[in-house]
Write an enzyme that holds these catalytic residues in place. Structure first.
Site, PDB file in Angstrom:
ATOM      1  N   LYS B  95      64.963  86.837  44.669  1.00  0.00           N
ATOM      2  CA  LYS B  95      64.363  87.786  43.949  1.00  0.00           C
ATOM      3  C   LYS B  95      65.739  88.540  43.405  1.00  0.00           C
ATOM      4  O   LYS B  95      66.620  88.853  44.056  1.00  0.00           O
ATOM      5  CB  LYS B  95      63.723  88.615  44.939  1.00  0.00           C
ATOM      6  CG  LYS B  95      63.121  89.859  44.131  1.00  0.00           C
ATOM      7  CD  LYS B  95      62.176  90.452  45.366  1.00  0.00           C
ATOM      8  CE  LYS B  95      61.237  91.606  44.810  1.00  0.00           C
ATOM      9  NZ  LYS B  95      60.434  92.285  45.992  1.00  0.00           N
ATOM     10  N   SER B 171      55.875  92.835  44.588  1.00  0.00           N
ATOM     11  CA  SER B 171      56.813  92.631  43.539  1.00  0.00           C
ATOM     12  C   SER B 171      57.586  91.203  43.744  1.00  0.00           C
ATOM     13  O   SER B 171      58.271  91.060  42.616  1.00  0.00           O
ATOM     14  CB  SER B 171      57.669  93.734  43.564  1.00  0.00           C
ATOM     15  OG  SER B 171      58.360  93.818  44.682  1.00  0.00           O
ATOM     16  N   SER B 195      55.214  93.597  49.281  1.00  0.00           N
ATOM     17  CA  SER B 195      55.657  92.832  48.341  1.00  0.00           C
ATOM     18  C   SER B 195      56.133  91.566  48.604  1.00  0.00           C
ATOM     19  O   SER B 195      56.716  90.630  47.620  1.00  0.00           O
ATOM     20  CB  SER B 195      56.890  93.395  47.607  1.00  0.00           C
ATOM     21  OG  SER B 195      56.589  94.784  46.934  1.00  0.00           O
TER      22      SER B 195
END
Lengths: 109, 530
Positions: B95, B171, B195
Site C-alpha cells: 500500500k 483504504s 482499512s
C-alpha cells in the site's frame, strides 16, 4: 444561509482554515463546512453516555506494562547515513539549507 | 489454475522443491497484471476511458525490473542450496502509504506525488529480507482517509474485482484487489478503523489487523498514531500467518512496538479448537446509520444474509467442538465511529502539519508573498478534500475551549470501548472468550460514487471494525460466503491482546471446514472475463 443551529459557522470555519494553513475555494469551503457540521452531529452521540468523572482517559487501547515496553535507547548521536538524500527532496535548497520565502515580520521601532 | 492463483504456502513449497522457479512465479503474476489491471492510477488521470471498463487499477507503480532482478537472485540461491528466506520468491504489493527507499512514496496524494523516500519502512524491510519480491505500490484512499479508495489523487481508483462498478473498500483497496485477482500473493496494508478488514471483506480475501504495537509503524506515513496498524492481506489464513512470521516483532525505531515474543503463527494454525469459547454479541448484529429523513441516528438489524453467514460460521465452530457463547454485551460498540471522528482527527491534524512545501513534497509554483502564504497555497493545492476535512475537524475538536466536550470525552469513551473487550476476554470473568465472532461490514461493497462525498455515511462503513482500533485488539476478516448480489461477505474474529495465533487458527479452521462449499468455487468477475 447558515443554519443557526450549526456549530461551525462561516466565521468559525474561516478561523479554522487559518489555523490549518489552508486556502480554500468558495465551493470547497461550503462543502467542507457542511461536512464538518454533519460530523459534529455524529459526535454529539457521545453526549448521551454517562461518564463518571473518575473514568480515566485512554490515549491508546493496549496497555504498556514495563515488561511490554522497550528500554529507552542510549543517549547517543546517531546521524542518518544519507542526509544528502533528505536534502535532495527539498523543493528549493541552498547547500544544506531549505530555501523559503520571507517569514512575515514587523520591524520594531 | 495459474501459478499466481495458488496460495503463497503452496508456491513456497514448489519453489523449495525446485518444481517451479521464482522467475516463473513472477511472470505468472505479471501476466495477470497485464490481463486485468489496466492503466495505473496517476495524478490527473483524467475521466474514465472506455478501455478502463472491467479493469481493476490496483497499481500506482509497478516495479517489474527490480522484482525480476530479485527473482533471478532467489533462483540462484535456491540452485546453490542456500536459504533464500522465509518468503523467497513470493510476489507482494505494498500500500503506497509505506516509505520504500528510492521509490516514489505518495500516500496517493498530490502533496507527496514527487516524494522519493530515503528510507524503507520496517515491515517492507522485513518482507524484502525474507526474500519476498516487491511487485509495486498499490492504490489507497489519500493518506488512508476513506473506506472506498475513491479519494485517491491517483485516478482511476481501484475497482472491486467481483464487480468493477463497485468499490474495493478502503483504504487498503489496492492491496485487497491485487490479492483477490492473483496479481500478488500477499499485500501489506494498514488498518486504522478497518482499512485492512473492510476491503478484505469487500474483495473476498483474508485481512488482519494485528494488535496495536505487534508490527512496527516505522516508515508508515501516519494517520492516527494511536490507531494505525500495518498488517497482511492474503488469500488464506495460512498465508496471512506466513506473512506475520516475517513482519511481526519489536523494533527499536518504533517506541510503540511491543516487546512481546512472536510465536510461529504457522505452527500454531493446527492447534485445538475444541473447548474454545467463541462469543456472539447482539451489539454487532445491529447497525447504526444517519437518518436522512428524521435527522439523528437510527439502529436497525444487520441484513439477514450477513447475519446468516456469521451464524453459519458459529455452527461450524460448534461442530468442531467450540462453545458458542451468545448475548455477550459490547454496549459501547455504537460509539466507536463518533469517538473516532474526534480522536483520529486530532491526531491526523498534528501528523499532517509537516506537509508544508518546505522540506519535501509538493510546493506551489504560484507567486507567494511570504512563508505563511507558501504553506497555505501548497497545502491547498497539495491536499485533496478528505485530508482537508480531517485537518479542519482536528483543529476544531482539539481547541482548548472544547477539550472537555470533545477530545477528553472521546478518550474516556475509548476507555469504555476497551473495557467492553476486557470484560468479554477476561479469563476470570463471566464470558471468558477466546474470540468474538462478528460480521466485518454492515453490507457488501457499495457502488462507486454512491457514498463518496458523504463523509459521515462513509465512516459508518467502519462501525463494526473501528472498536478494535480504539481497544488495540487484533481482528481478522475472512470470506464467509457470497451474497445474492454476487459480492463477498466477510466474517470477523476479534481476540484479546496479542492473540493473533488464536484468531488465525480459528480462521484457518473455518476455511478447512468450508473448503468444499459451492461459493468457494466462484471467482471474481474480472477473472471470468480475462
Amino acid at each position: 444561509m447558515p443554519n443557526p443551529e450549526e456549530q461551525i459557522t462561516p466565521e468559525v470555519f474561516d478561523h479554522l482554515v487559518g489555523l490549518a494553513a489552508l486556502d480554500l475555494r468558495a465551493d470547497e469551503a461550503e462543502y467542507l463546512r457542511r461536512e464538518l457540521n454533519s460530523q459534529l452531529a455524529a459526535v454529539s452521540e457521545l453526549e448521551a453516555i454517562e461518564i463518571p468523572d473518575d473514568l480515566p482517559l485512554a490515549a491508546h487501547g493496549v496497555p504498556y506494562p514495563p515488561e511490554r515496553r522497550q528500554a529507552l535507547r542510549p543517549d547517543r548521536h546517531d546521524p542518518f547515513e544519507n542526509s544528502g538524500a533528505i536534502l535532495k527532496q527539498g523543493p528549493q535548497t541552498d547547500e544544506s539549507c531549505f530555501v523559503v520565502p520571507d517569514i512575515p515580520h514587523t520591524d520594531l521601532e | 489454475m495459474e501459478i499466481c492463483d495458488l496460495t503463497a504456502l503452496e508456491t513456497r513449497r514448489l519453489l523449495q522443491s525446485r518444481e517451479i522457479s521464482a522467475v516463473e512465479v513472477l511472470e505468472s503474476c505479471l501476466q495477470r497484471v497485464r490481463q486485468v489491471d489496466g492503466r495505473p492510477g496517476a495524478l490527473d488521470g483524467g475521466a474514465d476511458d472506455p478501455k478502463d471498463a472491467g479493469k481493476v487499477h490496483a497499481f500506482i507503480a509497478l516495479m517489474e525490473d527490480a522484482a525480476r532482478e530479485k527473482a533471478l537472485a532467489v533462483d540462484r540461491m535456491l540452485a546453490s542450496g542456500e536459504d533464500p528466506g522465509l518468503l523467497a520468491g513470493i510476489p507482494f504489493t505494498v500500500k503506497d502509504i509505506f516509505c520504500v527507499r528510492d521509490t516514489l512514496s505518495t500516500a496517493a496524494s498530490r502533496i507527496l506525488s514527487n516524494y522519493r523516500a530515503p528510507y524503507t519502512a520496517a515491515p517492507v524491510e522485513r518482507l524484502l529480507k525474507a526474500g519476498a519480491l516487491m511487485l509495486g505500490k498499490v492504490n489507497l484512499d489519500e493518506f488512508t482517509h476513506g473506506s472506498s479508495t475513491e479519494s485517491s489523487a491517483f485516478q482511476p481508483s481501484t475497482r472491486n474485482p467481483w464487480d468493477p462498478a463497485r468499490v474495493p473498500g478502503g483504504s487498503s483497496g489496492g492491496s485487497a484487489a491485487s490479492v483477490a485477482v492473483g496479481e500478488a500473493f500477499l499485500s501489506l496494508g494498514t488498518d486504522t478503523a478497518g482499512s485492512i478488514r473492510q476491503p478484505a471483506a469487500f474483495c473476498g480475501v483474508v485481512g488482519m489487523k494485528p494488535t496495536y504495537g505487534r508490527v512496527s509503524r516505522y516508515g508508515l506515513i501516519a494517520f492516527g498514531s494511536s490507531l494505525d496498524c500495518p498488517g497482511p492481506l492474503a488469500r488464506s489464513a495460512a498465508d496471512a500467518a506466513l506473512m506475520m512470521n516475517a513482519i511481526a516483532g519489536v523494533d527499536p525505531r518504533d517506541a510503540t512496538s511491543a516487546n512481546v515474543k512472536v510465536p510461529d503463527y504457522l505452527a500454531t494454525l493446527q492447534g485445538e479448537i475444541k473447548g474454545m469459547r467463541i462469543g456472539l454479541s447482539p451489539d454487532y448484529f445491529r447497525i447504526t446509520f444517519p437518518d436522512a429523513q428524521g435527522g439523528g441516528y437510527r439502529q436497525q438489524p444487520l441484513p439477514p444474509e450477513m447475519e446468516s453467514a456469521v451464524l453459519a460460521a458459529a455452527e461450524i465452530y460448534r461442530s468442531l467442538g467450540a462453545e458458542i457463547i451468545p448475548d455477550v454485551p459490547m454496549p459501547n460498540t455504537r460509539y466507536g465511529v463518533p469517538a473516532y471522528f474526534v480522536i483520529s482527527r486530532v491526531e491526523v491534524a498534528s501528523n499532517l502539519h509537516r506537509f508544508d512545501g518546505v522540506k519535501y513534497g509538493f510546493r506551489t509554483d504560484q507567486t507567494v508573498s511570504d512563508l505563511k502564504d507558501l504553506y497555505r497555497r501548497s497545502r491547498a493545492e497539495g491536499f485533496g478534500p478528505q485530508p482537508k476535512l480531517r485537518i479542519l475537524m482536528g483543529m476544531y475538536v482539539s481547541a482548548a475551549q472544547y477539550s472537555e466536550q470533545y477530545y477528553r470525552r472521546a478518550l474516556r469513551v475509548r476507555t469504555l470501548i476497551r473495557r467492553d473487550f476486557e470484560a468479554a476476554f477476561n479469563p476470570g470473568g463471566k464470558y471468558r472468550l477466546d474470540a468474538l465472532l462478528t460480521p466485518t461490514t454492515p453490507a457488501t461493497a457499495f457502488p462507486l460514487g454512491d457514498v463518496y462525498g458523504d463523509s459521515v455515511l462513509m465512516q459508518y462503513a467502519d462501525q463494526l471494525t473501528v472498536p478494535a482500533n480504539h481497544a488495540g485488539v487484533p481482528g481478522i476478516s475472512f470470506p464467509g460466503g457470497i451474497a445474492a448480489d454476487g459480492l463477498p461477505i466477510g466474517i470477523q474474529l476479534l481476540g484479546p491482546d496479542f492473540s493473533e495465533d488464536v484468531i488465525l487458527r480459528l480462521a484457518h479452521a473455518y476455511e478447512q471446514a468450508s473448503a468444499e462449499a459451492d461459493w468457494r468455487k466462484r471467482r471474481p468477475k474480472v477473472l471470468e472475463a480475462a
